[in-house]
Design an enzyme around this catalytic site. Structure first.
Site, short mmCIF file in Angstrom:
data_model
loop_
_atom_site.label_atom_id
_atom_site.label_comp_id
_atom_site.label_asym_id
_atom_site.label_seq_id
_atom_site.Cartn_x
_atom_site.Cartn_y
_atom_site.Cartn_z
N HIS A 31 0.85 -1.20 0.00
CA HIS A 31 0.00 0.00 0.00
C HIS A 31 0.89 1.25 0.00
O HIS A 31 1.74 1.40 0.87
CB HIS A 31 -0.89 -0.05 1.25
CG HIS A 31 -1.93 1.01 1.32
ND1 HIS A 31 -3.14 0.92 0.65
CD2 HIS A 31 -1.98 2.19 2.00
CE1 HIS A 31 -3.87 1.99 0.92
NE2 HIS A 31 -3.19 2.79 1.73
N MET A 35 0.26 11.55 -0.86
CA MET A 35 -0.40 12.70 -0.21
C MET A 35 0.19 13.98 -0.77
O MET A 35 1.40 14.08 -0.99
CB MET A 35 -0.16 12.67 1.29
CG MET A 35 -0.58 11.37 1.95
SD MET A 35 -0.45 11.52 3.74
CE MET A 35 -0.83 9.82 4.23
N HIS A 64 -2.77 4.44 -3.02
CA HIS A 64 -3.88 5.17 -2.39
C HIS A 64 -3.61 6.66 -2.55
O HIS A 64 -2.72 7.20 -1.89
CB HIS A 64 -3.96 4.75 -0.91
CG HIS A 64 -4.99 5.49 -0.12
ND1 HIS A 64 -5.02 5.47 1.27
CD2 HIS A 64 -6.05 6.26 -0.50
CE1 HIS A 64 -6.04 6.21 1.70
NE2 HIS A 64 -6.67 6.70 0.66
N GLY A 140 -4.26 10.91 6.35
CA GLY A 140 -3.18 11.88 6.54
C GLY A 140 -1.98 11.32 7.26
O GLY A 140 -0.85 11.64 6.91
N PHE A 141 -2.22 10.48 8.26
CA PHE A 141 -1.11 10.01 9.09
C PHE A 141 -1.29 8.56 9.50
O PHE A 141 -2.42 8.11 9.69
CB PHE A 141 -0.99 10.90 10.34
CG PHE A 141 -0.72 12.33 10.01
CD1 PHE A 141 0.57 12.79 9.77
CD2 PHE A 141 -1.78 13.22 9.87
CE1 PHE A 141 0.80 14.11 9.42
CE2 PHE A 141 -1.56 14.55 9.52
CZ PHE A 141 -0.26 15.00 9.30
N GLY A 142 -0.15 7.87 9.66
CA GLY A 142 -0.18 6.52 10.22
C GLY A 142 -0.29 6.61 11.73
O GLY A 142 -0.19 7.69 12.32
N GLY A 143 -0.52 5.46 12.35
CA GLY A 143 -0.47 5.38 13.81
C GLY A 143 -1.67 5.94 14.55
O GLY A 143 -1.61 6.15 15.76
N ASP A 173 -8.60 0.85 6.00
CA ASP A 173 -7.28 1.47 6.11
C ASP A 173 -7.28 2.43 7.29
O ASP A 173 -8.06 3.38 7.32
CB ASP A 173 -7.00 2.23 4.80
CG ASP A 173 -5.64 2.92 4.79
OD1 ASP A 173 -4.83 2.69 5.71
OD2 ASP A 173 -5.40 3.69 3.83
N GLY A 174 -6.40 2.15 8.26
CA GLY A 174 -6.23 3.02 9.41
C GLY A 174 -6.46 2.30 10.72
O GLY A 174 -7.56 1.80 10.98
N SER A 196 1.65 0.74 10.83
CA SER A 196 2.46 0.55 12.03
C SER A 196 2.44 -0.89 12.53
O SER A 196 3.46 -1.39 13.03
CB SER A 196 2.05 1.52 13.13
OG SER A 196 0.75 1.98 12.96
C1 DX5 Z 1 -3.54 7.11 6.47
C2 DX5 Z 1 -3.05 6.15 5.44
C3 DX5 Z 1 -2.84 4.78 5.93
C4 DX5 Z 1 -1.78 4.64 7.00
C5 DX5 Z 1 -2.18 3.51 7.88
O1 DX5 Z 1 -3.93 8.28 5.84
O2 DX5 Z 1 -3.98 6.08 4.36
O3 DX5 Z 1 -2.56 3.90 4.86
O4 DX5 Z 1 -0.51 4.39 6.51
O5 DX5 Z 1 -1.29 3.43 8.95
P1 DX5 Z 1 -1.68 2.66 10.28
O6 DX5 Z 1 -1.91 1.23 9.94
O7 DX5 Z 1 -0.51 2.86 11.17
O8 DX5 Z 1 -2.94 3.31 10.82
ZN ZN Z 2 -3.74 4.49 2.87
#
Ligand code: DX5
Ligand code: ZN
Length: 222
Positions: A31, A35, A64, A140-143, A173-174, A196
């Site tokens: 994936h 952004m 994505h 926007g962000f992981g974690g 996703d997320g 993560s």
């Molecule tokens: C968030 C991303 C996700 C993100 C998921 O905007 O689209 O793909 O990388 O990260 P985790 O699994 O850490 O929530």
């Molecule tokens: Zn994503």
């Protein structure tokens, strides 16, 4: 139902991307979160980077796009030869026309919905897409933490897809981890993005295997 695990390289070590891609070679897809600092308040990769990942990745790329004006920019990603391009419903004036274009170029076409976007208007359009992505965090962000209150959207898509015997993939996703994947699988998701949970694990292959097993044993059967 097949359960697919797609690690998100958003949480990988960007200074060692090739090694980071190889670390998740046992996954079903990679994936890649694009952004643009407009659609979401974060900036990641562009087509040059995705093109190189496509060249070195041993597994299919699942791109994505979290970018505005998807109608203008998404086809260029399909032209890189990636397996799948997902754009946001909120960022396209004509999602059906864009999906047709992506399929024509040769990639799978996915449509993504932010948490605040209702799924109902898209249920009739499901045959036009190869994948529907229900965001389980604000993009926007992981974690971030998994939003379990998105599961009614997942259920609505699963019911319609089963009723009409559609082969569409249903992605979440997320915040997907060993403690949240079961809920998403039970609701009907079959394709799971995990950033993560995979990349912050010491043994990525083991994390992928565990997530896949948990998803498979909780898959919905309509
Ligand atoms: C968030 C991303 C996700 C993100 C998921 O905007 O689209 O793909 O990388 O990260 P985790 O699994 O850490 O929530
Ligand atoms: Zn994503």
């Amino acid at each position: 139902m097949t359960s697919r695990i797609h690690p998100s390289i958003l949480t990988a070590d960007f200074a060692n991307l090739q090694a980071e891609v190889e670390r998740v070679a046992s996954a079903d897809g990679l994936h890649v979160d694009v952004m643009d600092n407009h659609f979401v308040p974060n900036l990641t990769f562009g087509p040059a980077m995705v093109g190189r990942l496509q060249e070195v990745s041993p597994i299919p790329l699942d791109v994505h796009l979290m970018i505005t004006d998807a109608d203008r920019w998404a086809p260029a990603y399909a032209e890189l030869g990636v397996a799948s391009v997902t754009f946001h419903a909120e960022a396209s004036d004509d999602p059906v026309a864009l999906a047709r274009r992506l399929r024509e170029i040769g990639s799978r076409a996915g449509i993504a919905l932010k948490p605040g976007t209702a799924v109902e208007p898209y249920l009739e359009l499901l045959p036009e897409f190869d994948m529907l992505l229900v965001m389980t965090v604000e993009p926007g962000f992981g974690g971030q933490s998994f939003m379990a209150d998105m599961m009614p959207k997942v259920r609505a898509v699963r019911e319609r897809a089963d009723r009409d015997e559609l082969g569409i993939w249903l992605q979440v996703d997320g915040g997907i981890s060993a403690s949240t994947i079961e809920v998403a699988a039970e609701a009907g998701a079959d394709t799971f993005v995990a950033g993560s949970a995979v990349y912050q694990s010491l043994d990525a292959a083991a994390a992928i295997g565990e997530l896949r097993d948990l998803a498979a044993s909780h898959a919905s059967h309509y």
